[in-house]
Design a protein around this motif. Structure first.
Motif, mmCIF file in Angstrom:
data_model
loop_
_atom_site.group_PDB
_atom_site.id
_atom_site.type_symbol
_atom_site.label_atom_id
_atom_site.label_comp_id
_atom_site.label_asym_id
_atom_site.label_seq_id
_atom_site.Cartn_x
_atom_site.Cartn_y
_atom_site.Cartn_z
ATOM 1 N N PHE A 129 0.811 -1.214 0.000
ATOM 2 C CA PHE A 129 0.000 0.000 0.000
ATOM 3 C C PHE A 129 0.849 1.272 0.000
ATOM 4 O O PHE A 129 0.339 2.365 0.203
ATOM 5 N N ILE A 130 2.143 1.107 -0.246
ATOM 6 C CA ILE A 130 3.069 2.234 -0.311
ATOM 7 C C ILE A 130 3.929 2.059 -1.565
ATOM 8 O O ILE A 130 4.426 0.956 -1.827
ATOM 9 N N GLY A 131 4.087 3.127 -2.336
ATOM 10 C CA GLY A 131 4.911 2.991 -3.522
ATOM 11 C C GLY A 131 5.051 4.287 -4.287
ATOM 12 O O GLY A 131 4.390 5.289 -3.992
ATOM 13 N N PRO A 132 5.908 4.290 -5.303
ATOM 14 C CA PRO A 132 6.082 5.475 -6.146
ATOM 15 C C PRO A 132 4.772 5.830 -6.832
ATOM 16 O O PRO A 132 4.037 4.955 -7.289
ATOM 17 N N GLY A 133 4.497 7.124 -6.892
ATOM 18 C CA GLY A 133 3.272 7.573 -7.538
ATOM 19 C C GLY A 133 3.493 7.892 -9.011
ATOM 20 O O GLY A 133 4.576 8.341 -9.408
ATOM 21 N N ASP A 139 4.409 0.788 -9.256
ATOM 22 C CA ASP A 139 3.855 2.132 -9.126
ATOM 23 C C ASP A 139 2.449 2.084 -8.528
ATOM 24 O O ASP A 139 1.741 1.070 -8.636
ATOM 25 N N ILE A 140 2.061 3.189 -7.920
ATOM 26 C CA ILE A 140 0.668 3.432 -7.563
ATOM 27 C C ILE A 140 0.191 4.516 -8.518
ATOM 28 O O ILE A 140 0.644 5.666 -8.449
ATOM 29 N N VAL A 141 -0.659 4.133 -9.436
ATOM 30 C CA VAL A 141 -1.095 5.016 -10.521
ATOM 31 C C VAL A 141 -2.317 5.806 -10.084
ATOM 32 O O VAL A 141 -3.329 5.227 -9.673
ATOM 33 N N ILE A 142 -2.231 7.128 -10.154
ATOM 34 C CA ILE A 142 -3.343 8.006 -9.824
ATOM 35 C C ILE A 142 -3.915 8.568 -11.119
ATOM 36 O O ILE A 142 -3.191 9.210 -11.899
ATOM 37 N N MET A 158 -1.346 -0.425 -7.253
ATOM 38 C CA MET A 158 -2.678 0.104 -7.013
ATOM 39 C C MET A 158 -3.028 1.097 -8.113
ATOM 40 O O MET A 158 -2.146 1.677 -8.759
ATOM 41 N N VAL A 159 -4.337 1.301 -8.288
ATOM 42 C CA VAL A 159 -4.850 2.351 -9.175
ATOM 43 C C VAL A 159 -5.770 3.234 -8.353
ATOM 44 O O VAL A 159 -6.724 2.741 -7.738
ATOM 45 N N GLY A 160 -5.465 4.524 -8.291
ATOM 46 C CA GLY A 160 -6.270 5.461 -7.515
ATOM 47 C C GLY A 160 -7.087 6.360 -8.415
ATOM 48 O O GLY A 160 -6.623 6.777 -9.488
ATOM 49 N N PHE A 180 6.489 11.908 -6.629
ATOM 50 C CA PHE A 180 5.852 11.724 -5.326
ATOM 51 C C PHE A 180 5.684 10.243 -5.003
ATOM 52 O O PHE A 180 5.700 9.376 -5.884
ATOM 53 N N GLU A 181 5.528 9.997 -3.713
ATOM 54 C CA GLU A 181 5.251 8.664 -3.201
ATOM 55 C C GLU A 181 3.831 8.653 -2.638
ATOM 56 O O GLU A 181 3.380 9.653 -2.080
ATOM 57 N N VAL A 182 3.137 7.537 -2.800
ATOM 58 C CA VAL A 182 1.782 7.404 -2.258
ATOM 59 C C VAL A 182 1.807 6.467 -1.057
ATOM 60 O O VAL A 182 2.414 5.391 -1.100
ATOM 61 N N ILE A 183 1.178 6.908 0.011
ATOM 62 C CA ILE A 183 1.002 6.087 1.204
ATOM 63 C C ILE A 183 -0.494 5.946 1.418
ATOM 64 O O ILE A 183 -1.184 6.911 1.745
ATOM 65 N N ALA A 184 -1.021 4.755 1.176
ATOM 66 C CA ALA A 184 -2.467 4.509 1.226
ATOM 67 C C ALA A 184 -2.731 3.317 2.139
ATOM 68 O O ALA A 184 -2.815 2.177 1.686
ATOM 69 N N LEU A 185 -2.846 3.584 3.412
ATOM 70 C CA LEU A 185 -2.922 2.494 4.384
ATOM 71 C C LEU A 185 -4.363 2.163 4.769
ATOM 72 O O LEU A 185 -5.088 3.024 5.282
ATOM 73 N N PRO A 186 -4.773 0.915 4.552
ATOM 74 C CA PRO A 186 -6.075 0.480 5.064
ATOM 75 C C PRO A 186 -5.989 0.265 6.570
ATOM 76 O O PRO A 186 -4.899 0.133 7.136
ATOM 77 N N LEU A 187 -7.130 0.209 7.217
ATOM 78 C CA LEU A 187 -7.152 -0.179 8.622
ATOM 79 C C LEU A 187 -6.687 -1.628 8.755
ATOM 80 O O LEU A 187 -6.780 -2.410 7.807
#
Length: 205
Positions: free
Chosen positions: A71-75, A100-103, A139-141, A181-188
């Protein structure tokens, strides 16, 4: 620099049609009870959240069973503003790297909370989803409530390869000037198919 890509969690926040409404109650109040506490009732697909494969696949693997580093990676920002259908493009080949985490910035996020937000939103094509699979992204955001409509083929293409979805992103347009940028997208840490999440982008400049 940190950019918050999450919508705040509040009572009666927008939810996908048919989902349970969010209730945030100030259950204990200092003046009356001597301390403060809040009680939250929320479905895991309300507001900014991460869809895990269990959401639409016949699997028992909960979202908290995946390693945190998933859930963490280069954006990687794809500017798709003005497009009602977001398809694979040749230039994406060089832009997107494995893990990558693609936005995907569509601009639709500005409609969050407005009538029609959940009905009329840009969608991804199956070819776009297959590109994500081939590029082996994490991930894809999206600044939309979903990458597709029923029967949710894009969801399933991604989920079969354990590519997660981040839906209902906020402030995605701020990434246009963020540089790398880096994306940090942490689920509970929750035994559920998916999870509400606090998603941030960290500028690497």
């Amino acid at each position: 620099m940190l950019i918050d890509l999450s919508h705040p969690i509040r009572t009666a926040m927008p939810v996908y049609p048919g989902d349970t409404e969010t209730k945030l109650e100030h259950a204990k109040q200092f003046k009356k009870d001597g301390y403060n506490n809040h009680l939250l009732t929320i479905n895991m697909h309300a507001g900014t959240h991460i869809d895990g494969p269990m959401h639409l696949l016949d699997t028992d693997t909960r979202i908290n069973e995946f390693p945190v580093d998933r859930f963490i990676g280069p954006g990687c920002l794809l500017d798709a503003r003005g497009q009602s259908v977001v398809d694979a493009k040749p230039e994406y080949e060089a832009m997107i790297q494995p893990d990558d985490i693609v936005i995907v910035l569509t601009g639709h996020g500005k409609q969050y909370g407005s009538p029609g937000y959940f009905d009329h939103y840009p969608v991804l094509t199956e070819s776009f989803a297959e590109l994500m699979v081939r590029k082996q992204v994490k991930m894809v955001g999206l600044d939309t409530p979903s990458p597709d409509h029923y029967p949710f083929e894009v969801h399933q293409i991604l989920f079969r390869e354990q590519i997660f979805l981040i839906e209902n992103l906020a402030n995605a347009e701020k990434l246009l000037d963020a540089g790398p940028f880096e994306v940090i997208a942490l689920p509970l840490h929750i035994d559920a198919d998916s999870s509400v999440a606090r998603v941030v982008a960290r500028s690497l400049l």
